[in-house]
Design an enzyme around this catalytic site. Structure first.
Site, PDB file in Angstrom:
ATOM      1  N   HIS A  63     -15.928  38.595 -46.289  1.00 18.37           N
ATOM      2  CA  HIS A  63     -16.989  39.611 -46.375  1.00 18.37           C
ATOM      3  C   HIS A  63     -17.296  39.934 -47.841  1.00 18.37           C
ATOM      4  CE1 HIS A  63     -15.276  40.803 -42.299  1.00 18.37           C
ATOM      5  NE2 HIS A  63     -16.544  40.590 -42.033  1.00 18.37           N
TER       6      HIS A  63
ATOM      7  N   HIS B 105     -12.426  41.354 -44.968  1.00 19.59           N
ATOM      8  CA  HIS B 105     -11.520  40.424 -45.658  1.00 19.59           C
ATOM      9  C   HIS B 105     -12.307  39.785 -46.799  1.00 19.59           C
ATOM     10  CE1 HIS B 105     -13.750  37.428 -43.420  1.00 19.59           C
ATOM     11  NE2 HIS B 105     -13.448  38.054 -42.295  1.00 19.59           N
TER      12      HIS B 105
ATOM     13  N   ASP C 102     -19.614  31.796 -38.780  1.00 19.78           N
ATOM     14  CA  ASP C 102     -20.346  32.035 -37.524  1.00 19.78           C
ATOM     15  C   ASP C 102     -21.613  31.175 -37.553  1.00 19.78           C
ATOM     16  OD1 ASP C 102     -18.637  34.143 -36.331  1.00 19.78           O
ATOM     17  OD2 ASP C 102     -19.197  35.206 -38.147  1.00 19.78           O
TER      18      ASP C 102
HETATM   19  O1  PAF Z   1     -20.842  38.716 -37.734  1.00 11.33           O
HETATM   20  C1  PAF Z   1     -20.706  39.928 -37.487  1.00 11.33           C
HETATM   21  O2  PAF Z   1     -19.861  40.621 -38.043  1.00 11.33           O
HETATM   22  C2  PAF Z   1     -21.630  40.583 -36.475  1.00 11.33           C
HETATM   23  O3  PAF Z   1     -21.934  39.711 -35.442  1.00 11.33           O
HETATM   24  C3  PAF Z   1     -22.910  41.190 -37.096  1.00 11.33           C
HETATM   25  C4  PAF Z   1     -23.787  40.126 -37.724  1.00 11.33           C
HETATM   26  C5  PAF Z   1     -22.521  42.224 -38.134  1.00 11.33           C
HETATM   27  C6  PAF Z   1     -23.703  41.882 -35.997  1.00 11.33           C
HETATM   28  O4  PAF Z   1     -22.959  42.868 -35.358  1.00 11.33           O
END
Ligand code: PAF
Length: 283
Positions: free
Chosen positions: A37, A34, A152
């Site tokens: 990212h 999305h 996150d």
């Molecule tokens: O945040 C995420 O998408 C995942 O936890 C990551 C950092 C790609 C690890 O799989």
């Protein structure tokens, strides 16, 4: 954009590039991309000569098998979005490429309190799985800068810790990019794709609760403000894992605020089957 499926091929390519001292920025993902990212890729493109992304749905970090089975997969659209964003390289490995020896008997990462607080408490083993995959990816890509989203929050802290444990602080810097939000405030997340119309409308309550914590914050006890936030979410139909107000640096819960300590409010709650998380720096 070049797509690599084999770690050795990607490493070989990057070794050649590094001879000409080109800087590498890396945004790992689990796909279902999305705009959040894409903002990581944009940040990387500004800072680096080469921008790399990866798509790998890491089985080792799902403590809930249903969450893993239902994780959205939109690979063709993802490739299109990455191309459009000007990503130079996509690493798209299979599970056997990342975990040639499986992922069950893995080493334990010493994450201290991060392992037992909040996401650590409610998703046992999750951060160990995140560390496994990120360690492997960092060893393959060796980026100068690693881009993750503030959405996150605790994961960013865990990965900072992983960078210390791997002793690569001199080589790799973590860049935490701001959470991107939908017009109504909902934090962008791949899991939002799983929400039906009614759930999507309800989801904004998490942002509203965080905003009201921020607005009503006073130097005093924080217990009532937290309890009220939980009540509001429950009244909307959420099953709440936690609403916490914590020290923004250590993530230790704060119950009495002195008016100075830097705080972050964090929420994790189930909107029917879909577990959503969000956070906000509130002072
Ligand atoms: O945040 C995420 O998408 C995942 O936890 C990551 C950092 C790609 C690890 O799989």
């Amino acid at each position: 954009m070049i797509i690599f499926k084999k770690a050795a091929d990607l490493r070989h390519y990057l070794d050649e590039e590094k001879k000409s001292k080109r800087s590498v920025g890396f945004a790992p993902t689990m796909g279902a991309l999305h705009r959040g990212h894409i903002s990581l890729l944009e940040a990387s493109k500004k800072d680096n000569d080469i921008t790399i992304s990866s798509i790998f749905i890491n089985p080792a970090q799902f403590n809930d098998p249903t969450d893993f089975e239902k994780y959205p997969v939109t690979i063709e659209k993802d490739i299109y979005l990455l191309e459009k964003a000007g990503c130079d390289i996509l690493f798209l490995p299979l599970v056997a490429e990342i975990y040639p020896d499986g992922f069950n008997n893995h080493k334990q990462y010493d994450l201290g309190k991060l392992e037992t607080l909040l996401e650590g408490k409610f998703r046992p083993g999750h951060f160990q799985g995140v560390c496994m995959v990120v360690e492997r990816l960092l060893n393959i890509v060796c980026p100068g800068k690693l881009y993750l989203g503030q959405k996150d929050y605790q994961q960013c802290m865990v990965i900072n810790r992983l960078i210390q444990l791997m002793d690569i602080e001199k080589d790799t810097t973590l860049v935490v990019c701001p959470t991107l939000r939908e017009p109504d405030g909902l934090a962008m997340s791949s899991r939002n794709m799983r929400l039906n119309e009614e759930e999507r409308k309800r989801a904004v309550a998490i942002y509203n609760v965080l905003t009201s914590i921020k607005n009503y914050l006073q130097p005093s006890s924080l217990i009532t403000i937290k309890d009220k936030a939980v009540e509001k979410l429950v009244a909307k139909g959420f099953r709440v894992d936690y609403v916490e107000i914590a020290d923004a640096i250590t993530l230790e819960p704060v119950t009495e605020w002195d008016g100075r300590q830097k705080l972050v409010a964090l929420v994790a709650a189930f909107n029917n089957e879909v577990r959503l998380i969000d956070n906000m720096l509130i002072n």
